[in-house]
Write a protein that holds these residues in place. Structure first.
Motif, PDB file in Angstrom:
ATOM      1  N   GLN A 125      14.290   1.724   9.261  1.00  0.00           N
ATOM      2  CA  GLN A 125      14.153   1.069   7.959  1.00  0.00           C
ATOM      3  C   GLN A 125      12.778   1.271   7.309  1.00  0.00           C
ATOM      4  O   GLN A 125      12.635   1.058   6.103  1.00  0.00           O
ATOM      5  CB  GLN A 125      14.412  -0.436   8.102  1.00  0.00           C
ATOM      6  N   TYR A 126      11.775   1.639   8.110  1.00  0.00           N
ATOM      7  CA  TYR A 126      10.398   1.769   7.619  1.00  0.00           C
ATOM      8  C   TYR A 126       9.808   3.081   8.110  1.00  0.00           C
ATOM      9  O   TYR A 126      10.135   3.528   9.217  1.00  0.00           O
ATOM     10  CB  TYR A 126       9.529   0.612   8.125  1.00  0.00           C
ATOM     11  N   ALA A 127       8.919   3.669   7.297  1.00  0.00           N
ATOM     12  CA  ALA A 127       8.274   4.913   7.700  1.00  0.00           C
ATOM     13  C   ALA A 127       6.795   4.893   7.335  1.00  0.00           C
ATOM     14  O   ALA A 127       6.435   4.631   6.186  1.00  0.00           O
ATOM     15  CB  ALA A 127       8.940   6.104   7.015  1.00  0.00           C
ATOM     16  N   ALA A 128       5.977   5.162   8.338  1.00  0.00           N
ATOM     17  CA  ALA A 128       4.550   5.376   8.090  1.00  0.00           C
ATOM     18  C   ALA A 128       4.382   6.872   7.881  1.00  0.00           C
ATOM     19  O   ALA A 128       3.929   7.613   8.750  1.00  0.00           O
ATOM     20  CB  ALA A 128       3.724   4.873   9.266  1.00  0.00           C
ATOM     21  N   ALA A 129       4.814   7.319   6.702  1.00  0.00           N
ATOM     22  CA  ALA A 129       4.764   8.736   6.333  1.00  0.00           C
ATOM     23  C   ALA A 129       4.503   8.811   4.841  1.00  0.00           C
ATOM     24  O   ALA A 129       5.099   8.065   4.059  1.00  0.00           O
ATOM     25  CB  ALA A 129       6.094   9.415   6.665  1.00  0.00           C
ATOM     26  N   GLY A 130       3.604   9.674   4.442  1.00  0.00           N
ATOM     27  CA  GLY A 130       3.221   9.776   3.035  1.00  0.00           C
ATOM     28  C   GLY A 130       4.391  10.077   2.118  1.00  0.00           C
ATOM     29  O   GLY A 130       5.358  10.723   2.507  1.00  0.00           O
ATOM     30  N   LYS A 165      -0.412   3.619   5.404  1.00  0.00           N
ATOM     31  CA  LYS A 165       0.087   3.100   6.680  1.00  0.00           C
ATOM     32  C   LYS A 165       0.128   4.201   7.736  1.00  0.00           C
ATOM     33  O   LYS A 165      -0.145   3.949   8.910  1.00  0.00           O
ATOM     34  CB  LYS A 165       1.469   2.462   6.522  1.00  0.00           C
ATOM     35  N   GLN A 166       0.456   5.431   7.345  1.00  0.00           N
ATOM     36  CA  GLN A 166       0.462   6.536   8.292  1.00  0.00           C
ATOM     37  C   GLN A 166      -0.935   6.738   8.881  1.00  0.00           C
ATOM     38  O   GLN A 166      -1.087   6.851  10.100  1.00  0.00           O
ATOM     39  CB  GLN A 166       0.913   7.831   7.605  1.00  0.00           C
ATOM     40  N   LEU A 167      -1.945   6.756   8.015  1.00  0.00           N
ATOM     41  CA  LEU A 167      -3.322   6.941   8.482  1.00  0.00           C
ATOM     42  C   LEU A 167      -3.771   5.763   9.347  1.00  0.00           C
ATOM     43  O   LEU A 167      -4.430   5.952  10.376  1.00  0.00           O
ATOM     44  CB  LEU A 167      -4.259   7.121   7.291  1.00  0.00           C
ATOM     45  N   GLY A 179      -3.310   4.451  16.928  1.00  0.00           N
ATOM     46  CA  GLY A 179      -2.504   5.018  18.007  1.00  0.00           C
ATOM     47  C   GLY A 179      -1.203   4.280  18.220  1.00  0.00           C
ATOM     48  O   GLY A 179      -0.711   4.189  19.348  1.00  0.00           O
ATOM     49  N   GLN A 180      -0.631   3.743  17.131  1.00  0.00           N
ATOM     50  CA  GLN A 180       0.609   2.975  17.213  1.00  0.00           C
ATOM     51  C   GLN A 180       1.601   3.432  16.156  1.00  0.00           C
ATOM     52  O   GLN A 180       1.226   4.103  15.187  1.00  0.00           O
ATOM     53  CB  GLN A 180       0.334   1.490  16.968  1.00  0.00           C
ATOM     54  N   THR A 181       2.833   3.026  16.335  1.00  0.00           N
ATOM     55  CA  THR A 181       3.850   3.191  15.306  1.00  0.00           C
ATOM     56  C   THR A 181       4.010   1.853  14.590  1.00  0.00           C
ATOM     57  O   THR A 181       3.548   0.816  15.085  1.00  0.00           O
ATOM     58  CB  THR A 181       5.204   3.587  15.929  1.00  0.00           C
ATOM     59  N   LEU A 182       4.681   1.854  13.449  1.00  0.00           N
ATOM     60  CA  LEU A 182       4.978   0.584  12.767  1.00  0.00           C
ATOM     61  C   LEU A 182       5.829  -0.311  13.657  1.00  0.00           C
ATOM     62  O   LEU A 182       5.675  -1.529  13.660  1.00  0.00           O
ATOM     63  CB  LEU A 182       5.702   0.832  11.445  1.00  0.00           C
ATOM     64  N   THR A 229       0.856  -1.187   0.000  1.00  0.00           N
ATOM     65  CA  THR A 229       0.000   0.000   0.000  1.00  0.00           C
ATOM     66  C   THR A 229       0.890   1.234   0.000  1.00  0.00           C
ATOM     67  O   THR A 229       2.114   1.126   0.163  1.00  0.00           O
ATOM     68  CB  THR A 229      -0.889   0.060   1.259  1.00  0.00           C
ATOM     69  N   SER A 230       0.264   2.386  -0.121  1.00  0.00           N
ATOM     70  CA  SER A 230       1.043   3.614  -0.006  1.00  0.00           C
ATOM     71  C   SER A 230       1.505   3.794   1.435  1.00  0.00           C
ATOM     72  O   SER A 230       0.888   3.281   2.379  1.00  0.00           O
ATOM     73  CB  SER A 230       0.208   4.819  -0.454  1.00  0.00           C
ATOM     74  N   SER A 231       2.588   4.526   1.588  1.00  0.00           N
ATOM     75  CA  SER A 231       3.082   4.792   2.939  1.00  0.00           C
ATOM     76  C   SER A 231       2.134   5.737   3.687  1.00  0.00           C
ATOM     77  O   SER A 231       2.054   5.681   4.920  1.00  0.00           O
ATOM     78  CB  SER A 231       4.517   5.337   2.898  1.00  0.00           C
ATOM     79  N   LEU A 232       1.375   6.565   2.960  1.00  0.00           N
ATOM     80  CA  LEU A 232       0.366   7.400   3.615  1.00  0.00           C
ATOM     81  C   LEU A 232      -0.771   6.537   4.157  1.00  0.00           C
ATOM     82  O   LEU A 232      -1.309   6.813   5.232  1.00  0.00           O
ATOM     83  CB  LEU A 232      -0.177   8.469   2.672  1.00  0.00           C
TER      84      LEU A 232
END
Length: 166
Positions: A109-114, A88-90, A96-99, A83-86
């Motif tokens: 190594q990973y970012a939940a950021a658009g 995952k951010q949403l 209420g969690q981080t990856l 999926t898009s990283s956005l």
């Protein structure tokens, strides 16, 4: 710019899919993203991959190595989840969690950021990524979406008139 909703992001991911994706496709999209970033005066770094092979990379003026690090984290997230990283951010914000908390993924190594978008071939699935880094999360994402919408928009010739015989 306002943050898109999860439903909007999911619709973009469903709508902006390919029937094929070649090196030439990556080059064309990459060049158009550079032109769009230039028009918007956006200091971004752009990366396009297929099966993790880098097919296109460009760094606009006023970007730095940190943008490349963010790109890699966004690309890893796209490949991990499809999926898009956005998206995952949403999702992570809603939970209420981080990856790192949700899936034990290393935040280095990973970012939940658009700014990471999946290259999906209809009937096949995930084959690559398009990533942008340098703006706010939702703006990185929107730059990709705007380019893909333009890329997929059929050329219309309805505004042209044919000469008539005299």
């Amino acid at each position: 710019m306002k943050m898109p909703t999860m439903a909007e992001v999911q619709a973009e991911e469903a709508d902006l899919q390919f029937t094929s994706f070649s090196n030439e496709t990556a080059l064309k999209i990459g060049q158009q993203l550079v032109a769009l970033a230039h028009d918007r005066k956006a200091a971004v770094t752009i990366d396009i991959t297929r099966n993790r092979q880098q097919l296109f990379h460009a760094a606009m003026p006023e970007t730095a190595i940190n943008n490349d690090k963010w790109l890699q984290r966004k690309i890893n997230t796209v490949y991990e989840y499809g999926t898009s990283s956005l998206h995952k951010q949403l999702e992570m914000a809603a939970r209420g969690q981080t990856l790192e908390e949700a899936a034990a993924l290393d935040a280095r190594q990973y970012a939940a950021a658009g700014g990471g978008f999946p290259v999906i071939i209809k009937g096949t699935g995930l084959v690559g990524s398009i990533a942008v880094s340098g703006l706010a999360s939702e703006e990185d994402h929107q730059l990709i979406v705007d380019e893909l919408r333009a890329f997929f928009r059929p050329v219309s010739y309805t505004h042209l008139t044919l000469p008539t015989k005299a």
